[in-house]
Design an enzyme around this catalytic site. Structure first.
Site, PDB file in Angstrom:
ATOM      1  CE1 TYR A  32       1.118  -0.238   4.388  1.00  0.00           C
ATOM      2  CE2 TYR A  32       0.010   1.884   4.375  1.00  0.00           C
ATOM      3  CZ  TYR A  32       0.857   0.974   4.981  1.00  0.00           C
ATOM      4  OH  TYR A  32       1.436   1.290   6.182  1.00  0.00           O
ATOM      5  CE  LYS A 145       3.089   3.271   3.154  1.00  0.00           C
ATOM      6  NZ  LYS A 145       3.150   3.320   4.606  1.00  0.00           N
ATOM      7  CD  GLU A 177      10.113   1.815  10.406  1.00  0.00           C
ATOM      8  OE1 GLU A 177       9.998   2.778   9.632  1.00  0.00           O
ATOM      9  OE2 GLU A 177       9.927   0.635  10.040  1.00  0.00           O
ATOM     10  CG  LEU A 201       8.239   2.559   4.750  1.00  0.00           C
ATOM     11  CD1 LEU A 201       8.024   1.357   3.840  1.00  0.00           C
ATOM     12  CD2 LEU A 201       6.907   3.204   5.066  1.00  0.00           C
TER      13      LEU A 201
HETATM   14  N1  PMP Z   1       7.616   3.808   8.999  1.00  0.00           N
HETATM   15  C1  PMP Z   1       6.482   3.105   9.080  1.00  0.00           C
HETATM   16  C2  PMP Z   1       6.498   1.749   9.693  1.00  0.00           C
HETATM   17  C3  PMP Z   1       5.281   3.662   8.580  1.00  0.00           C
HETATM   18  O1  PMP Z   1       4.126   2.962   8.629  1.00  0.00           O
HETATM   19  C4  PMP Z   1       5.297   4.968   8.043  1.00  0.00           C
HETATM   20  C5  PMP Z   1       4.036   5.620   7.562  1.00  0.00           C
HETATM   21  N2  PMP Z   1       3.451   4.925   6.522  1.00  0.00           N
HETATM   22  C6  PMP Z   1       6.514   5.659   7.977  1.00  0.00           C
HETATM   23  C7  PMP Z   1       7.665   5.041   8.472  1.00  0.00           C
HETATM   24  C8  PMP Z   1       6.588   7.035   7.380  1.00  0.00           C
HETATM   25  O2  PMP Z   1       6.507   6.973   5.992  1.00  0.00           O
HETATM   26  P1  PMP Z   1       5.926   8.168   5.128  1.00  0.00           P
HETATM   27  O3  PMP Z   1       6.693   9.389   5.515  1.00  0.00           O
HETATM   28  O4  PMP Z   1       6.167   7.754   3.720  1.00  0.00           O
HETATM   29  O5  PMP Z   1       4.477   8.294   5.465  1.00  0.00           O
END
Ligand code: PMP
Length: 282
Positions: A32, A145, A177, A201
């Site tokens: 996603y 993701k 994270e 991620l």
């Molecule tokens: N890490 C994880 C595990 C996440 O779910 C997200 C948010 N989707 C992020 C980091 C931040 O990613 P982004 O800045 O692309 O929303």
């Protein structure tokens, strides 16, 4: 107006339609993206689509449309919604087939929604959030993701049950994270964040902040750090599409710095807001 797209068309929002044998539903076999639109303009859409392609390749999933078509669908969905500050969520499931573990030869399925953005309340930005450190129990491919988010949602639920806003994962003694965010710290005026590896991620907001820090001549260290070091930092914040740049005031009830958003965090949040605001005139 809320917008739903399923397989190949726009459909009535909220109508149940996913087949029971959809593999996203039965196995979590899908990927996603979440894209924020500012005044109707999707933010860093190319980067999101690139990440989607990378996730798809990693799980041997053929996307149902080329990147350009997905981008068109996002634009059309945003226009139809008329929602200026929207969250576009879309997922690709491997498709629907009799329940067998091995990948079937079926077409993948895209589902997309457009909803009004609901960012954290204003005072979370002015006062900062509370975070808690939890063991990272996820798999070794966090760069994908994946719609499999059980460890993430369990962690978020534990954090919220304990009166916190976010869980920060620790794996083998290092911070990785947040449960739905990336983590940054500031010490001695320099910015620190864990490196882009399979353990995190690669957040699109993280990318934007790294770029802004470069533009602002803020020193950046993409290096692992320990939770004890994070708690002793001058400032800390998380980043995500929905939360943007969100200061952390305390971790497990220990104040970070002076227990309120610090100057570097505030500067980066202001710069991020400038950048996203600037989409309006594009
Ligand atoms: N890490 C994880 C595990 C996440 O779910 C997200 C948010 N989707 C992020 C980091 C931040 O990613 P982004 O800045 O692309 O929303």
């Amino acid at each position: 107006m809320n917008i739903d797209f399923y397989i190949d068309r726009f459909v009535e929002p909220g109508r149940p339609m996913v087949p029971i044998e959809d593999r996203g539903y039965q196995f979590g076999d899908g990927i996603y993206e979440v894209i924020r639109a500012y005044d109707g303009v999707p933010f860093m859409v190319e980067e999101h689509l690139f990440r989607l392609e990378r996730s798809a390749a990693a799980i041997h999933l053929q996307l149902p449309f080329p990147r350009e078509r997905i981008s068109e669908i996002i634009d059309e969905a945003l226009t139809r919604s008329g929602i200026p500050n929207a969250i576009v969520y879309f997922q690709i499931s491997r498709g629907s087939a009799p329940r067998k573990h091995q990948f079937p030869k079926v077409d993948s399925v895209m589902a997309l929604t457009v909803r009004p953005a609901s960012p954290p309340p204003r005072e979370k930005y002015s006062e900062g959030i509370s975070a808690t450190l939890l063991t990272d129990e996820r798999w070794a491919n966090c760069y994908i993701k994946s719609i499999n988010l059980l460890p993430n949602i369990i962690a978020k639920d534990r954090a919220v049950a304990g009166g916190h806003d976010e869980a920060i994962f620790v794996r083998d003694g290092h911070v990785t994270e947040g449960s739905s965010s990336n983590v940054f710290a500031v010490k001695g005026g320099a910015l620190h964040t864990p490196p882009v590896t399979h353990w995190i991620l690669n957040g699109i907001t993280r990318m934007a902040v790294v770029k802004l820090a470069g533009d602002m001549d803020i020193r950046l260290h993409e290096e692992d750090f320990r939770p004890e070091w994070l708690v002793s930092a001058d400032e800390a914040f998380i980043t995500s599409t929905t939360a943007e740049v969100l200061p952390i005031r305390a971790i497990d009830d220990k104040p970070i710095g002076e227990g309120r958003p610090g100057p570097v965090t505030k500067k980066l949040l202001a710069a991020f807001r400038d950048q996203t605001g600037s989409l309006i005139s594009k």
